[in-house]
Scaffold this motif. Structure first.
Motif, PDB file in Angstrom:
ATOM      1  N   LEU A 162      48.796 110.427  50.251  1.00  0.00           N
ATOM      2  CA  LEU A 162      49.799 109.469  50.568  1.00  0.00           C
ATOM      3  C   LEU A 162      50.745 109.382  52.082  1.00  0.00           C
ATOM      4  O   LEU A 162      50.863 108.589  52.542  1.00  0.00           O
ATOM      5  N   CYS A 163      50.057 110.582  52.434  1.00  0.00           N
ATOM      6  CA  CYS A 163      50.891 110.716  53.749  1.00  0.00           C
ATOM      7  C   CYS A 163      49.913 110.284  55.229  1.00  0.00           C
ATOM      8  O   CYS A 163      49.960 109.276  56.022  1.00  0.00           O
ATOM      9  N   LEU A 164      48.729 110.156  54.922  1.00  0.00           N
ATOM     10  CA  LEU A 164      47.481 109.415  55.694  1.00  0.00           C
ATOM     11  C   LEU A 164      47.611 107.731  55.557  1.00  0.00           C
ATOM     12  O   LEU A 164      47.310 106.764  56.901  1.00  0.00           O
ATOM     13  N   VAL A 165      47.869 107.181  54.138  1.00  0.00           N
ATOM     14  CA  VAL A 165      47.730 105.964  53.973  1.00  0.00           C
ATOM     15  C   VAL A 165      49.252 105.322  54.511  1.00  0.00           C
ATOM     16  O   VAL A 165      49.731 104.138  54.139  1.00  0.00           O
ATOM     17  N   ALA A 166      50.518 105.743  54.270  1.00  0.00           N
ATOM     18  CA  ALA A 166      51.820 105.532  54.466  1.00  0.00           C
ATOM     19  C   ALA A 166      51.593 104.696  55.961  1.00  0.00           C
ATOM     20  O   ALA A 166      52.568 103.494  56.026  1.00  0.00           O
ATOM     21  N   PRO A 167      51.693 105.355  56.795  1.00  0.00           N
ATOM     22  CA  PRO A 167      51.553 104.458  58.760  1.00  0.00           C
ATOM     23  C   PRO A 167      50.898 103.429  58.274  1.00  0.00           C
ATOM     24  O   PRO A 167      51.414 102.571  58.372  1.00  0.00           O
ATOM     25  N   PHE A 168      49.425 103.491  58.027  1.00  0.00           N
ATOM     26  CA  PHE A 168      48.905 101.852  57.673  1.00  0.00           C
ATOM     27  C   PHE A 168      49.801 100.538  57.290  1.00  0.00           C
ATOM     28  O   PHE A 168      49.357  99.678  57.223  1.00  0.00           O
ATOM     29  N   VAL A 169      50.383 101.017  55.856  1.00  0.00           N
ATOM     30  CA  VAL A 169      50.564 100.290  55.038  1.00  0.00           C
ATOM     31  C   VAL A 169      52.259  99.909  55.765  1.00  0.00           C
ATOM     32  O   VAL A 169      52.376  98.796  55.658  1.00  0.00           O
ATOM     33  N   ALA A 170      52.459 100.535  56.460  1.00  0.00           N
ATOM     34  CA  ALA A 170      54.068 100.054  56.928  1.00  0.00           C
ATOM     35  C   ALA A 170      53.882  99.287  57.963  1.00  0.00           C
ATOM     36  O   ALA A 170      54.722  98.233  58.759  1.00  0.00           O
ATOM     37  N   MET A 171      52.867  98.968  58.825  1.00  0.00           N
ATOM     38  CA  MET A 171      52.225  98.475  60.267  1.00  0.00           C
ATOM     39  C   MET A 171      51.618  96.984  59.490  1.00  0.00           C
ATOM     40  O   MET A 171      51.540  96.100  60.149  1.00  0.00           O
ATOM     41  N   LEU A 172      50.635  97.927  58.696  1.00  0.00           N
ATOM     42  CA  LEU A 172      50.157  96.070  58.066  1.00  0.00           C
ATOM     43  C   LEU A 172      51.154  95.131  56.947  1.00  0.00           C
ATOM     44  O   LEU A 172      50.885  94.407  57.735  1.00  0.00           O
ATOM     45  N   TRP A 173      52.061  95.342  57.357  1.00  0.00           N
ATOM     46  CA  TRP A 173      53.383  94.841  56.651  1.00  0.00           C
ATOM     47  C   TRP A 173      54.210  94.453  57.618  1.00  0.00           C
ATOM     48  O   TRP A 173      55.392  94.722  57.606  1.00  0.00           O
ATOM     49  N   VAL A 174      53.829  93.301  58.259  1.00  0.00           N
ATOM     50  CA  VAL A 174      54.246  92.596  59.656  1.00  0.00           C
ATOM     51  C   VAL A 174      55.879  91.880  59.271  1.00  0.00           C
ATOM     52  O   VAL A 174      56.469  92.236  59.771  1.00  0.00           O
ATOM     53  N   SER A 175      55.779  91.063  57.792  1.00  0.00           N
ATOM     54  CA  SER A 175      57.000  90.470  57.958  1.00  0.00           C
ATOM     55  C   SER A 175      57.930  91.794  57.771  1.00  0.00           C
ATOM     56  O   SER A 175      59.401  91.123  57.134  1.00  0.00           O
ATOM     57  N   SER A 176      57.932  92.539  57.544  1.00  0.00           N
ATOM     58  CA  SER A 176      59.742  94.014  57.166  1.00  0.00           C
ATOM     59  C   SER A 176      60.034  94.413  58.287  1.00  0.00           C
ATOM     60  O   SER A 176      60.692  94.365  58.326  1.00  0.00           O
ATOM     61  N   TYR A 177      58.654  94.187  59.831  1.00  0.00           N
ATOM     62  CA  TYR A 177      59.834  94.140  60.906  1.00  0.00           C
ATOM     63  C   TYR A 177      59.818  93.124  61.942  1.00  0.00           C
ATOM     64  O   TYR A 177      59.810  93.349  62.940  1.00  0.00           O
ATOM     65  N   ALA A 178      59.324  91.593  61.513  1.00  0.00           N
ATOM     66  CA  ALA A 178      59.103  90.944  62.680  1.00  0.00           C
ATOM     67  C   ALA A 178      60.575  90.214  62.586  1.00  0.00           C
ATOM     68  O   ALA A 178      60.931  89.232  62.367  1.00  0.00           O
ATOM     69  N   LYS A 179      60.963  90.811  63.136  1.00  0.00           N
ATOM     70  CA  LYS A 179      62.282  90.029  63.886  1.00  0.00           C
ATOM     71  C   LYS A 179      63.303  90.981  64.384  1.00  0.00           C
ATOM     72  O   LYS A 179      61.969  92.012  64.791  1.00  0.00           O
TER      73      LYS A 179
END
Length: 89
Positions: free
Chosen positions: A21-38
């Protein structure tokens, strides 16, 4: 003489799940662009899109360090267990 069967630890343990989970979390956060595209909220004049990504650089470093330390502890425990059981590989 009876020989006790060798008991091995399971491959998937709670510690290893936390490591994953520690290693996957950054990938999920960065690949979910719509959550921070503002743009808003801005932080010291920097749009959200940019400071969110910069924040994840620091968070990723911390999570990777935690995963590494947990992995080291898990490997030491496994080696100690093998040493006590007399099993050699």
């Amino acid at each position: 003489m009876s020989v006790a069967p060798e008991v091995s630890r399971p491959v998937i343990t709670p510690v290893r799940v936390v490591i994953a989970l520690c290693l996957v979390a950054p990938f999920v956060a960065m690949l979910w662009v719509s959550s921070y595209a503002k743009i808003d909220p801005t932080f010291i004049g920097i749009p959200f899109f940019y400071w969110y990504q910069m924040l994840w650089v620091l968070v990723s470093t911390g999570l990777t360090m935690i995963a590494y330390k947990l992995w080291q502890r898990d490997q030491r425990a496994r080696k100690a267990e093998q040493g006590q059981g007399g099993a050699t590989r």
